[in-house]
Design a protein around this motif. Structure first.
Motif, short mmCIF file in Angstrom:
data_model
loop_
_atom_site.label_atom_id
_atom_site.label_comp_id
_atom_site.label_asym_id
_atom_site.label_seq_id
_atom_site.Cartn_x
_atom_site.Cartn_y
_atom_site.Cartn_z
N LYS A 174 -11.60 -56.70 21.49
CA LYS A 174 -10.60 -57.34 22.35
C LYS A 174 -11.23 -58.54 23.02
O LYS A 174 -12.33 -58.46 23.57
N SER A 175 -10.55 -59.67 22.95
CA SER A 175 -11.01 -60.87 23.66
C SER A 175 -9.91 -61.34 24.59
O SER A 175 -8.72 -61.21 24.30
N GLU A 176 -10.30 -61.88 25.71
CA GLU A 176 -9.33 -62.34 26.71
C GLU A 176 -9.72 -63.72 27.20
O GLU A 176 -10.88 -63.96 27.57
N LYS A 177 -8.75 -64.63 27.18
CA LYS A 177 -8.97 -65.99 27.68
C LYS A 177 -7.99 -66.26 28.82
O LYS A 177 -6.81 -65.93 28.73
N ARG A 178 -8.50 -66.88 29.87
CA ARG A 178 -7.65 -67.20 31.02
C ARG A 178 -7.71 -68.70 31.30
O ARG A 178 -8.80 -69.27 31.41
N CYS A 179 -6.56 -69.33 31.40
CA CYS A 179 -6.49 -70.75 31.70
C CYS A 179 -6.86 -70.99 33.17
O CYS A 179 -6.30 -70.34 34.07
N THR A 180 -7.79 -71.89 33.41
CA THR A 180 -8.23 -72.17 34.78
C THR A 180 -7.22 -73.01 35.55
O THR A 180 -7.34 -73.17 36.77
N VAL A 181 -6.23 -73.56 34.84
CA VAL A 181 -5.23 -74.40 35.49
C VAL A 181 -3.98 -73.59 35.88
O VAL A 181 -3.56 -73.56 37.03
N CYS A 182 -3.39 -72.92 34.85
CA CYS A 182 -2.14 -72.18 35.11
C CYS A 182 -2.36 -70.68 35.30
O CYS A 182 -1.41 -69.95 35.59
N ASP A 183 -3.57 -70.23 35.09
CA ASP A 183 -3.95 -68.81 35.25
C ASP A 183 -3.30 -67.90 34.20
O ASP A 183 -3.28 -66.68 34.35
N LYS A 184 -2.76 -68.46 33.13
CA LYS A 184 -2.16 -67.65 32.07
C LYS A 184 -3.26 -67.00 31.24
O LYS A 184 -4.28 -67.61 30.95
N THR A 185 -3.03 -65.75 30.85
CA THR A 185 -4.02 -64.99 30.09
C THR A 185 -3.55 -64.77 28.66
O THR A 185 -2.38 -64.47 28.43
N SER A 186 -4.46 -64.94 27.73
CA SER A 186 -4.18 -64.68 26.32
C SER A 186 -5.12 -63.59 25.83
O SER A 186 -6.35 -63.72 25.94
N VAL A 187 -4.56 -62.49 25.33
CA VAL A 187 -5.35 -61.35 24.84
C VAL A 187 -5.21 -61.26 23.33
O VAL A 187 -4.10 -61.27 22.80
N LYS A 188 -6.33 -61.18 22.64
CA LYS A 188 -6.33 -61.07 21.19
C LYS A 188 -7.19 -59.88 20.77
O LYS A 188 -8.18 -59.55 21.41
N PHE A 189 -6.78 -59.26 19.68
CA PHE A 189 -7.54 -58.16 19.08
C PHE A 189 -7.95 -58.59 17.68
O PHE A 189 -7.10 -58.97 16.87
N GLU A 190 -9.23 -58.52 17.41
CA GLU A 190 -9.75 -59.01 16.13
C GLU A 190 -10.65 -57.97 15.48
O GLU A 190 -11.42 -57.29 16.17
N PRO A 191 -10.58 -57.85 14.14
CA PRO A 191 -11.47 -56.91 13.45
C PRO A 191 -12.89 -57.46 13.38
O PRO A 191 -13.10 -58.67 13.41
N PHE A 192 -13.86 -56.57 13.31
CA PHE A 192 -15.25 -56.99 13.12
C PHE A 192 -15.93 -56.08 12.12
O PHE A 192 -15.55 -54.91 11.96
N MET A 193 -16.94 -56.63 11.44
CA MET A 193 -17.71 -55.87 10.48
C MET A 193 -19.08 -55.49 11.06
O MET A 193 -19.62 -54.44 10.76
N ALA A 194 -19.63 -56.38 11.88
CA ALA A 194 -20.95 -56.12 12.46
C ALA A 194 -21.00 -56.77 13.84
O ALA A 194 -20.33 -57.78 14.10
N LEU A 195 -21.81 -56.19 14.70
CA LEU A 195 -22.02 -56.74 16.04
C LEU A 195 -23.49 -57.13 16.18
O LEU A 195 -24.38 -56.33 15.90
N SER A 196 -23.72 -58.34 16.62
CA SER A 196 -25.09 -58.80 16.86
C SER A 196 -25.49 -58.44 18.28
O SER A 196 -24.80 -58.81 19.24
N VAL A 197 -26.57 -57.69 18.40
CA VAL A 197 -27.02 -57.23 19.71
C VAL A 197 -28.37 -57.89 20.01
O VAL A 197 -29.32 -57.74 19.24
N PRO A 198 -28.47 -58.64 21.11
CA PRO A 198 -29.74 -59.30 21.43
C PRO A 198 -30.80 -58.28 21.82
O PRO A 198 -30.51 -57.28 22.49
N LEU A 199 -32.03 -58.53 21.41
CA LEU A 199 -33.14 -57.67 21.79
C LEU A 199 -33.76 -58.23 23.08
O LEU A 199 -34.11 -59.41 23.15
N PRO A 200 -33.91 -57.39 24.09
CA PRO A 200 -34.49 -57.88 25.34
C PRO A 200 -35.97 -58.20 25.17
O PRO A 200 -36.66 -57.59 24.35
#
Length: 208
Positions: A174-200
């Motif tokens: 799930k990704s969410e974007k919010r407009c800094t001007v009008c405060d409108k929110t857009s929510v999208k759901f996208e498929p993924f095959m792999a997640l890149s996880v940073p190593l500390p």
């Protein structure tokens, strides 16, 4: 998803067979070994269940060539006949399907894995004719409960993509974007095959 029996090979250490390096192909060999030791995918291939699902008309796949060669690699690795095996035919088929892997340059293993899983998915995609699927407007999604919106997005995705690769390897973000001007929110759901996880870093781990 279809049901098929788990196959473990004839030895106590079944599948412990090396893949010969064909010239900087360690990136490919390591990913193939990981897929070989993914139990449900291995069972799907070694049971030949995949043969009834090969999609030879899908322009996004390799018309079954890659899944055929992948199956051949797994069958050699689990045949109890070799200590090492040369995946030369697989490499040749890969070069035809994905020209970026045609030379002997070192490549990124995760990139290869993503491309390989995508090829396998399209080769056994149960959807023979992909329909046009229209995305709902943000206002429509905003009125839904989060779980309902996620399920509807996944159901739309499955209208075009249904395979053992989707069943075993894919999830949803799930990704969410919010407009800094009008405060409108857009929510999208996208498929993924792999997640890149940073190593500390060592310093970050020490501070924690």
């Amino acid at each position: 998803a279809a049901t098929f029996g788990l196959l473990s090979g004839g030895r106590e250490w079944g599948g412990c067979v090396g893949l010969r390096n064909l010239g900087n192909t360690c990136f490919m060999n390591s990913a193939l070994q990981c897929l070989s030791h993914t139990p449900l995918l291995r069972a799907y291939v070694l049971s030949d269940h995949f043969t009834s699902e090969i999609n030879r008309v899908n322009p996004l796949g390799s018309q079954g060539r890659m899944v055929d060669e992948f199956a051949n690699v797994l069958k050699q690795l689990w045949s109890d006949q070799y200590r090492s095996f040369s995946p030369a035919k697989f490499k040749k088929a890969l070069a035809r399907a994905k020209p970026q892997f045609a030379n002997n340059d070192q490549q990124d293993s995760q990139e290869f894995l993503n491309e390989m899983l995508d090829l396998l998915h399209e080769d056994v995609n149960r959807v023979l004719e992909k329909p046009y699927v229209e995305e709902p407007d943000d206002d429509v999604v905003a009125k839904l409960a989060l779980g309902d919106a996620a399920k509807q997005a996944w159901d739309r995705y499955l209208l075009r993509n249904r395979s053992v690769i989707v069943d075993l390897f894919q999830g949803q973000l799930k990704s969410e974007k919010r407009c800094t001007v009008c405060d409108k929110t857009s929510v999208k759901f996208e498929p993924f095959m792999a997640l890149s996880v940073p190593l500390p870093s060592f310093e970050e781990k020490r501070l924690k």
